[in-house]
Enzyme design. Structure first.
Site, PDB file in Angstrom:
ATOM      1  N   LYS A   1       1.673   5.598   3.390  1.00 56.52           N
ATOM      2  CA  LYS A   1       2.983   6.053   3.843  1.00 56.52           C
ATOM      3  C   LYS A   1       3.102   7.564   3.840  1.00 56.52           C
ATOM      4  O   LYS A   1       3.775   8.151   4.686  1.00 56.52           O
ATOM      5  CB  LYS A   1       4.073   5.455   2.949  1.00 56.52           C
ATOM      6  CG  LYS A   1       4.418   4.018   3.280  1.00 56.52           C
ATOM      7  CD  LYS A   1       5.655   3.577   2.519  1.00 56.52           C
ATOM      8  CE  LYS A   1       6.088   2.179   2.958  1.00 56.52           C
ATOM      9  NZ  LYS A   1       7.311   1.736   2.238  1.00 56.52           N
TER      10      LYS A   1
ATOM     11  N   ASP B   1      -3.817   0.752 -10.024  1.00 58.97           N
ATOM     12  CA  ASP B   1      -3.878   0.254  -8.649  1.00 58.97           C
ATOM     13  C   ASP B   1      -5.324  -0.061  -8.255  1.00 58.97           C
ATOM     14  O   ASP B   1      -5.783   0.290  -7.173  1.00 58.97           O
ATOM     15  CB  ASP B   1      -3.274   1.266  -7.678  1.00 58.97           C
ATOM     16  CG  ASP B   1      -2.856   0.622  -6.348  1.00 58.97           C
ATOM     17  OD1 ASP B   1      -2.698  -0.621  -6.313  1.00 58.97           O
ATOM     18  OD2 ASP B   1      -2.690   1.356  -5.357  1.00 58.97           O
TER      19      ASP B   1
ATOM     20  N   LYS C   1      -8.048  -2.206  -6.804  1.00 55.84           N
ATOM     21  CA  LYS C   1      -8.114  -3.251  -5.792  1.00 55.84           C
ATOM     22  C   LYS C   1      -9.259  -2.897  -4.841  1.00 55.84           C
ATOM     23  O   LYS C   1      -9.792  -1.780  -4.884  1.00 55.84           O
ATOM     24  CB  LYS C   1      -6.790  -3.355  -5.028  1.00 55.84           C
ATOM     25  CG  LYS C   1      -6.352  -2.048  -4.368  1.00 55.84           C
ATOM     26  CD  LYS C   1      -4.990  -2.192  -3.709  1.00 55.84           C
ATOM     27  CE  LYS C   1      -4.529  -0.889  -3.079  1.00 55.84           C
ATOM     28  NZ  LYS C   1      -3.205  -1.034  -2.454  1.00 55.84           N
TER      29      LYS C   1
ATOM     30  N   ASN D   1      -9.417   0.459  -3.044  1.00 55.80           N
ATOM     31  CA  ASN D   1      -9.568   1.672  -3.853  1.00 55.80           C
ATOM     32  C   ASN D   1     -10.926   1.758  -4.543  1.00 55.80           C
ATOM     33  O   ASN D   1     -11.114   2.562  -5.443  1.00 55.80           O
ATOM     34  CB  ASN D   1      -8.438   1.773  -4.883  1.00 55.80           C
ATOM     35  CG  ASN D   1      -7.109   2.102  -4.230  1.00 55.80           C
ATOM     36  OD1 ASN D   1      -7.075   2.674  -3.136  1.00 55.80           O
ATOM     37  ND2 ASN D   1      -6.009   1.753  -4.878  1.00 55.80           N
TER      38      ASN D   1
ATOM     39  N   ASP E   1      -8.144   7.025  -5.380  1.00 58.05           N
ATOM     40  CA  ASP E   1      -6.680   6.914  -5.347  1.00 58.05           C
ATOM     41  C   ASP E   1      -6.060   6.804  -6.735  1.00 58.05           C
ATOM     42  O   ASP E   1      -5.815   5.714  -7.252  1.00 58.05           O
ATOM     43  CB  ASP E   1      -6.241   5.732  -4.487  1.00 58.05           C
ATOM     44  CG  ASP E   1      -4.740   5.816  -4.174  1.00 58.05           C
ATOM     45  OD1 ASP E   1      -4.048   6.669  -4.758  1.00 58.05           O
ATOM     46  OD2 ASP E   1      -4.277   5.037  -3.325  1.00 58.05           O
TER      47      ASP E   1
ATOM     48  N   THR F   1      -0.070  -3.125  -6.624  1.00 58.08           N
ATOM     49  CA  THR F   1      -0.078  -3.935  -5.415  1.00 58.08           C
ATOM     50  C   THR F   1       0.183  -5.375  -5.817  1.00 58.08           C
ATOM     51  O   THR F   1      -0.431  -5.873  -6.760  1.00 58.08           O
ATOM     52  CB  THR F   1      -1.444  -3.798  -4.704  1.00 58.08           C
ATOM     53  OG1 THR F   1      -1.641  -2.425  -4.365  1.00 58.08           O
ATOM     54  CG2 THR F   1      -1.490  -4.640  -3.430  1.00 58.08           C
TER      55      THR F   1
END
Length: 412
Positions: A66, A181, A183, A186, A202, A221
């Site tokens: 974003k 985060d 996942k 990343n 990240d 997430t």
């Protein structure tokens, strides 16, 4: 493994943890801000135009979130490849420059760890900051988690990559950093073929843990958040370990274990521990690998294995086994393509009735999913092809991170 990474010794303080031999001394001591953010960095922030020293490579972006976009770039004087992360300083009307400073500080802290992406330079303009990062040519491991069957990870690949992930996370945890985060998007690869090493990226949602205060935040997430996130209980290093358990499940099976039709169903699956370790996707995955996952997908944080304990788990200590995915086994577990070819050959020699029956049994379905702005095909087992659509939707359907004040970038 560097001296800072050796288990057993007391954890070094964060300001010293990322220093390499010959690195310039830190100018100011880093102190955690309120909410677990670091506020001081030692990297020089350049104000000259980024394009004077770098040119952007043509082609698609490496990643987008974003408030950030990652592009491949070339350093003009050396022709060396890097990844440039362009991050907006103002987000939803708020100045988020200090959150970017925190991310830089964490990258500095881990600059000697081989499993964390390396920070090269930082630029700043009136509206954004640009992090020049090590380029990981292999892309996200997500791509192979949802790849066609013959291209997906084998168990021996997952074991090697998981060791690297755990060594990187163990280093972070010993230095009181929680990623929050973790996942497939990343975790990057230095190369795709041959399969390279991992790089953790990240750190936009990462936090510094302090023993003197509790940290409670809604972030992460949806499919990877731990139960304590949903119940708004204190965050700890165990929060990352839950995510690693989900990550291992995904890498081994290609299935997102808690994914529901929407966020509410996903959260309910997590809070009620609705997870399966049976079915065709686990047929040729070793019992030791399943046990490894079970030590992490535990509801109480205090009962989860730590990164150091995971590194000593029998699954990771065993020598590489010839066990791999069912569709990669030549002794009865061929890929769907091979099965299709065999069926076609057999049908040519069979009677019409047999051919009709075999043709009806071979169904090919394709599910296109969006995962952190990445498109990929999801594998689907023959068993699941006969199930209702709701069961099929249990395959990848990654959503954006949960956001409060700070949105997480999706790669790097």
């Amino acid at each position: 493994m560097s001296p800072e990474e050796k288990p057993g010794g007391p954890p070094p303080p964060p300001p010293q943890a990322g220093r390499c031999r010959g690195a310039r001394p830190q100018q100011q001591q880093q102190q955690p801000r309120r909410g677990g953010l670091l506020s001081e960095i030692r990297t020089a922030i350049r104000s000259e135009p980024f394009h004077l020293r770098y040119r952007l490579s043509p082609g698609r972006e490496l990643g987008r979130g974003k408030f950030a976009v990652v592009k491949k770039c070339i350093q003009k004087d050396t022709e060396k490849e890097f990844a440039a992360k362009f991050m907006r300083k103002r987000r939803k009307g708020q100045d988020c420059r200090m959150e970017i400073i925190h991310e830089i500080a964490v990258l500095e802290l881990a600059q000697c760890n081989p499993w964390v992406i390396n920070l090269h330079e930082v630029y700043e303009t009136a509206t954004e900051m640009i992090l020049v990062l090590e380029y990981a040519a292999g892309g996200e491991i997500f791509d192979q988690c949802v790849a066609e069957r013959e291209e997906a990870f084998k168990e021996k690949d997952v074991k090697r990559l998981m060791k690297q992930i755990l060594e990187g996370v163990s280093f972070l945890h010993r230095n009181n950093v929680v990623h929050l985060d973790l996942k497939p998007q990343n975790i990057l690869l230095t190369s795709k073929s041959p399969l390279g090493d991992i790089k953790i990226v990240d750190f936009g949602l990462s936090r510094i843990m302090k023993s003197s205060e509790e940290l409670r935040e809604i972030m992460g997430t949806p499919e990877y958040v731990a139960p304590e996130i949903l119940s708004y209980d204190p965050i700890s290093t165990a929060t990352d370990m839950w995510s690693i358990g989900v990550l291992a499940y995904v890498m081994l099976t290609g299935i997102s274990p808690f994914l529901g039709d929407d966020k509410q169903e996903t959260f309910l699956n997590i809070s009620q521990m609705n997870v399966s370790y049976s079915g065709e996707d686990f047929d040729l995955i070793s019992e030791s690998a399943v046990d490894f996952i079970k030590t992490l997908l535990v509801k109480k944080p205090e009962d989860r294995a730590t990164a150091e304990e995971c590194l000593q788990h029998p699954w990771l200590e065993q020598s590489d086994e010839p066990i791999s995915r069912a569709w990669n086994e030549s002794a009865g577990g061929e890929s769907s393509d091979v099965t299709q070819q065999d069926a076609d050959s057999a049908s040519e020699k069979s009677v019409d009735a047999e051919k009709t029956e075999e043709d009806e049994s071979i169904v090919t379905e394709e599910l296109i999913v969006v995962a952190s702005y990445t498109l990929g095909q999801c594998r689907q087992s023959e068993k699941e092809k006969a199930t209702e659509q709701k069961a099929i939707s249990k395959r990848f359907k990654f959503e954006e991170p949960l956001l409060q004040e700070i949105p997480g970038e999706f790669i790097y």
